[in-house]
Design an enzyme around this catalytic site. Structure first.
Site, PDB file in Angstrom:
ATOM      1  N   HIS A 113     -12.365  -6.052  16.095  1.00 36.26           N
ATOM      2  CA  HIS A 113     -12.220  -6.345  14.669  1.00 36.26           C
ATOM      3  C   HIS A 113     -13.524  -6.081  13.913  1.00 36.26           C
ATOM      4  O   HIS A 113     -14.052  -6.964  13.241  1.00 36.26           O
ATOM      5  CB  HIS A 113     -11.749  -7.790  14.445  1.00 36.26           C
ATOM      6  CG  HIS A 113     -11.210  -8.009  13.057  1.00 36.26           C
ATOM      7  ND1 HIS A 113     -10.231  -8.928  12.764  1.00 36.26           N
ATOM      8  CD2 HIS A 113     -11.508  -7.419  11.868  1.00 36.26           C
ATOM      9  CE1 HIS A 113      -9.951  -8.896  11.463  1.00 36.26           C
ATOM     10  NE2 HIS A 113     -10.732  -7.983  10.900  1.00 36.26           N
ATOM     11  N   ARG A 150      -4.055  -5.823  10.621  1.00 31.55           N
ATOM     12  CA  ARG A 150      -4.125  -7.161  11.221  1.00 31.55           C
ATOM     13  C   ARG A 150      -3.315  -7.144  12.512  1.00 31.55           C
ATOM     14  O   ARG A 150      -2.328  -6.409  12.635  1.00 31.55           O
ATOM     15  CB  ARG A 150      -3.516  -8.218  10.293  1.00 31.55           C
ATOM     16  CG  ARG A 150      -4.402  -8.644   9.154  1.00 31.55           C
ATOM     17  CD  ARG A 150      -5.591  -9.505   9.630  1.00 31.55           C
ATOM     18  NE  ARG A 150      -6.419  -9.956   8.528  1.00 31.55           N
ATOM     19  CZ  ARG A 150      -7.499  -9.316   8.073  1.00 31.55           C
ATOM     20  NH1 ARG A 150      -7.900  -8.196   8.626  1.00 31.55           N
ATOM     21  NH2 ARG A 150      -8.208  -9.816   7.062  1.00 31.55           N
TER      22      ARG A 150
HETATM   23  P1  NDP Z   1      -4.425  -3.213  -0.760  1.00 27.79           P
HETATM   24  O1  NDP Z   1      -3.786  -4.450  -1.240  1.00 27.79           O
HETATM   25  O2  NDP Z   1      -5.295  -2.443  -1.683  1.00 27.79           O
HETATM   26  O3  NDP Z   1      -3.307  -2.202  -0.216  1.00 27.79           O
HETATM   27  C1  NDP Z   1      -2.235  -2.617   0.556  1.00 27.79           C
HETATM   28  C2  NDP Z   1      -1.250  -1.473   0.681  1.00 27.79           C
HETATM   29  O4  NDP Z   1      -0.203  -1.867   1.556  1.00 27.79           O
HETATM   30  C3  NDP Z   1      -0.616  -1.100  -0.674  1.00 27.79           C
HETATM   31  O5  NDP Z   1      -0.426   0.300  -0.763  1.00 27.79           O
HETATM   32  C4  NDP Z   1       0.727  -1.800  -0.593  1.00 27.79           C
HETATM   33  O6  NDP Z   1       1.753  -1.210  -1.372  1.00 27.79           O
HETATM   34  C5  NDP Z   1       1.035  -1.644   0.892  1.00 27.79           C
HETATM   35  N1  NDP Z   1       2.049  -2.624   1.314  1.00 27.79           N
HETATM   36  C6  NDP Z   1       1.989  -3.976   1.303  1.00 27.79           C
HETATM   37  N2  NDP Z   1       3.141  -4.501   1.736  1.00 27.79           N
HETATM   38  C7  NDP Z   1       3.958  -3.479   2.005  1.00 27.79           C
HETATM   39  C8  NDP Z   1       5.294  -3.360   2.464  1.00 27.79           C
HETATM   40  N3  NDP Z   1       6.034  -4.454   2.723  1.00 27.79           N
HETATM   41  N4  NDP Z   1       5.818  -2.136   2.635  1.00 27.79           N
HETATM   42  C9  NDP Z   1       5.086  -1.016   2.354  1.00 27.79           C
HETATM   43  N5  NDP Z   1       3.807  -1.041   1.922  1.00 27.79           N
HETATM   44  C10 NDP Z   1       3.260  -2.253   1.742  1.00 27.79           C
HETATM   45  O7  NDP Z   1      -5.231  -3.624   0.562  1.00 27.79           O
HETATM   46  P2  NDP Z   1      -6.516  -2.910   1.203  1.00 27.79           P
HETATM   47  O8  NDP Z   1      -6.251  -1.459   1.304  1.00 27.79           O
HETATM   48  O9  NDP Z   1      -7.748  -3.334   0.504  1.00 27.79           O
HETATM   49  O10 NDP Z   1      -6.553  -3.597   2.656  1.00 27.79           O
HETATM   50  C11 NDP Z   1      -5.472  -3.473   3.558  1.00 27.79           C
HETATM   51  C12 NDP Z   1      -5.659  -4.399   4.745  1.00 27.79           C
HETATM   52  O11 NDP Z   1      -6.684  -3.914   5.609  1.00 27.79           O
HETATM   53  C13 NDP Z   1      -6.127  -5.826   4.432  1.00 27.79           C
HETATM   54  O12 NDP Z   1      -5.055  -6.622   3.977  1.00 27.79           O
HETATM   55  C14 NDP Z   1      -6.681  -6.286   5.766  1.00 27.79           C
HETATM   56  O13 NDP Z   1      -5.662  -6.914   6.518  1.00 27.79           O
HETATM   57  C15 NDP Z   1      -7.113  -4.995   6.449  1.00 27.79           C
HETATM   58  N6  NDP Z   1      -8.553  -4.915   6.634  1.00 27.79           N
HETATM   59  C16 NDP Z   1      -9.049  -4.845   7.920  1.00 27.79           C
HETATM   60  C17 NDP Z   1     -10.399  -4.731   8.141  1.00 27.79           C
HETATM   61  C18 NDP Z   1     -10.932  -4.565   9.524  1.00 27.79           C
HETATM   62  O14 NDP Z   1     -12.155  -4.616   9.718  1.00 27.79           O
HETATM   63  N7  NDP Z   1     -10.101  -4.353  10.529  1.00 27.79           N
HETATM   64  C19 NDP Z   1     -11.364  -4.713   7.023  1.00 27.79           C
HETATM   65  C20 NDP Z   1     -10.739  -4.775   5.731  1.00 27.79           C
HETATM   66  C21 NDP Z   1      -9.387  -4.883   5.553  1.00 27.79           C
HETATM   67  P3  NDP Z   1       1.611  -1.115  -2.970  1.00 27.79           P
HETATM   68  O15 NDP Z   1       0.610   0.004  -3.183  1.00 27.79           O
HETATM   69  O16 NDP Z   1       2.954  -0.748  -3.447  1.00 27.79           O
HETATM   70  O17 NDP Z   1       1.110  -2.443  -3.444  1.00 27.79           O
HETATM   71  C1  OXD Z   2     -11.134  -8.016   5.931  1.00 27.28           C
HETATM   72  C2  OXD Z   2     -11.574  -7.962   7.333  1.00 27.28           C
HETATM   73  O1  OXD Z   2      -9.985  -8.365   5.665  1.00 27.28           O
HETATM   74  O2  OXD Z   2     -12.786  -7.804   7.577  1.00 27.28           O
HETATM   75  O3  OXD Z   2     -11.961  -7.708   5.050  1.00 27.28           O
HETATM   76  O4  OXD Z   2     -10.727  -8.045   8.232  1.00 27.28           O
END
Ligand code: NDP
Ligand code: OXD
Length: 321
Positions: A284, A236
């Site tokens: 995005h 993000r």
């Molecule tokens: P998940 O919830 O599966 O994974 C998030 C990861 O981030 C986990 O490993 C989590 O740790 C880690 N995390 C969260 N907070 C912290 C922190 N404070 N310190 C260290 N690690 C942290 O999410 P997804 O993988 O499904 O998606 C990730 C992000 O990708 C979404 O939230 C979204 O913002 C973005 N996204 C962007 C898209 C785009 O088109 N640009 C499309 C889809 C998603 P833990 O494993 O310990 O919980």
């Molecule tokens: C998502 C995105 O969060 O598309 O899935 O950004």
């Protein structure tokens, strides 16, 4: 008897989203359930038990008194978490193979683009310059992935199969085959020190806001064949301090950046990112959520829920993701 209604709320200004297409897909997937594209003056809000949403206007969901569950039509729930009136019902995020594969394509594309010196080679082509640079193997480059969740873990494993040294960083301890795993703030510096190409797939939460800043970039390893480290952010825009990225690209702390997300979207016309020679910019769309896949995913979840089974991928509101 008709099943309780599902309301579809899709932010009017959302780029690349066709509300009518989502409605048609949901009608197919939900069969005998009434799917209502909002706003709809004829709808009695009390009929709605489920809402499938993308960036709804804050307050809109509070209008449904009998809401049972909210389905976010994307993986990131930061926009919803910012709504202080969000009803206290389970909030489900997207975690499906289709979205994961799309994000892995983006990550691999951009890691390879920097590793294989594509920016330099395209400049050379424009200038008709035949000047190959030394090529190093993938094993000479360490890719560090911030966020080792659904998306990060998959990208990590594909990169490892390509021969990159891959590390990941998460909040809690994780184990991913073939990946060096770090977790928590206590292990962040060690993770950064082992990273040449930094990929950010974190959710945006109060803990991660502006985590991509000058202090962090200065801790990355600059001794690989790439020279200065590279940052790739598809999480993000709020994760990045944009002034710091530009300043670090200008002074050589960073060698290049691939950015898919921005503090303000669409990216304003006067942003320096548009024209910066070291920036590879996408609007995005690293990983679109596909209406066919997601409508089926939501319909399946509702069936589970109504059969008394637990919903999957429910957001932990305390953690914010
Ligand atoms: P998940 O919830 O599966 O994974 C998030 C990861 O981030 C986990 O490993 C989590 O740790 C880690 N995390 C969260 N907070 C912290 C922190 N404070 N310190 C260290 N690690 C942290 O999410 P997804 O993988 O499904 O998606 C990730 C992000 O990708 C979404 O939230 C979204 O913002 C973005 N996204 C962007 C898209 C785009 O088109 N640009 C499309 C889809 C998603 P833990 O494993 O310990 O919980
Ligand atoms: C998502 C995105 O969060 O598309 O899935 O950004």
């Amino acid at each position: 008897m008709q099943k309780p209604a599902l309301a579809l709320l899709i932010h009017g200004g959302a780029q690349n989203w066709s509300p009518q297409r989502w409605k048609a897909r949901f009608d197919d997937a939900c069969r005998d359930r009434r799917v209502v594209l909002m706003p709809d003056a004829a709808l009695d809000p009390a009929e709605v038990h489920y809402a499938a949403v993308w960036k709804p206007v804050p307050g809109d969901l509070a209008a449904f008194p009998n809401l049972r569950a909210i389905f976010n039509l994307g993986a990131g729930v930061d926009a919803l978490m910012a709504d202080s009136s969000l009803p206290d019902v389970p909030l489900v995020r997207v975690a499906v193979a289709d979205l994961t594969a799309r994000m892995t394509e983006y990550v691999v594309l951009h890691v390879l683009m920097h590793h294989r010196q594509e920016l330099y080679l395209r400049d050379s082509q424009r200038e008709k310059r035949w000047a190959p640079k030394k090529q190093s193997p993938a094993s000479a480059i360490s890719v560090g992935i911030m966020g080792l969740g659904t998306l990060g873990a998959d990208a990590a494993q594909v990169l490892a199969r390509l021969g990159f040294r891959v590390a990941g960083w998460s909040r809690s301890e994780r184990k991913v085959d073939g990946i060096e795993c770090f977790h928590g703030t206590g292990q962040l510096d060690a993770f950064l020190k082992a990273t040449n190409i930094l990929v950010c797939l974190l959710p945006l939460t109060p803990d991660t806001t502006h985590i991509l800043n000058r202090d962090l970039f200065a801790k990355l390893d600059a001794t690989s064949p790439l020279g200065a480290p590279v940052v790739i952010n598809a999480g993000r825009g709020g994760l990045q301090n944009e002034a710091d990225i530009l300043a670090c690209l200008d002074d050589g702390t960073l060698g290049a950046a691939s950015l898919d997300v921005y503090a303000t979207e669409p990216l304003p016309a006067d942003s320096r990112f548009w024209t910066h020679p070291k920036v590879v910019l996408t609007p995005h769309n690293a990983a679109d959520t596909d209406p066919d896949e997601i409508s089926k995913y939501v319909a399946r979840q509702i069936e589970r829920f109504e059969a008394g089974d637990a919903l999957e991928n429910v957001v932990d509101r305390g953690r914010g993701y």
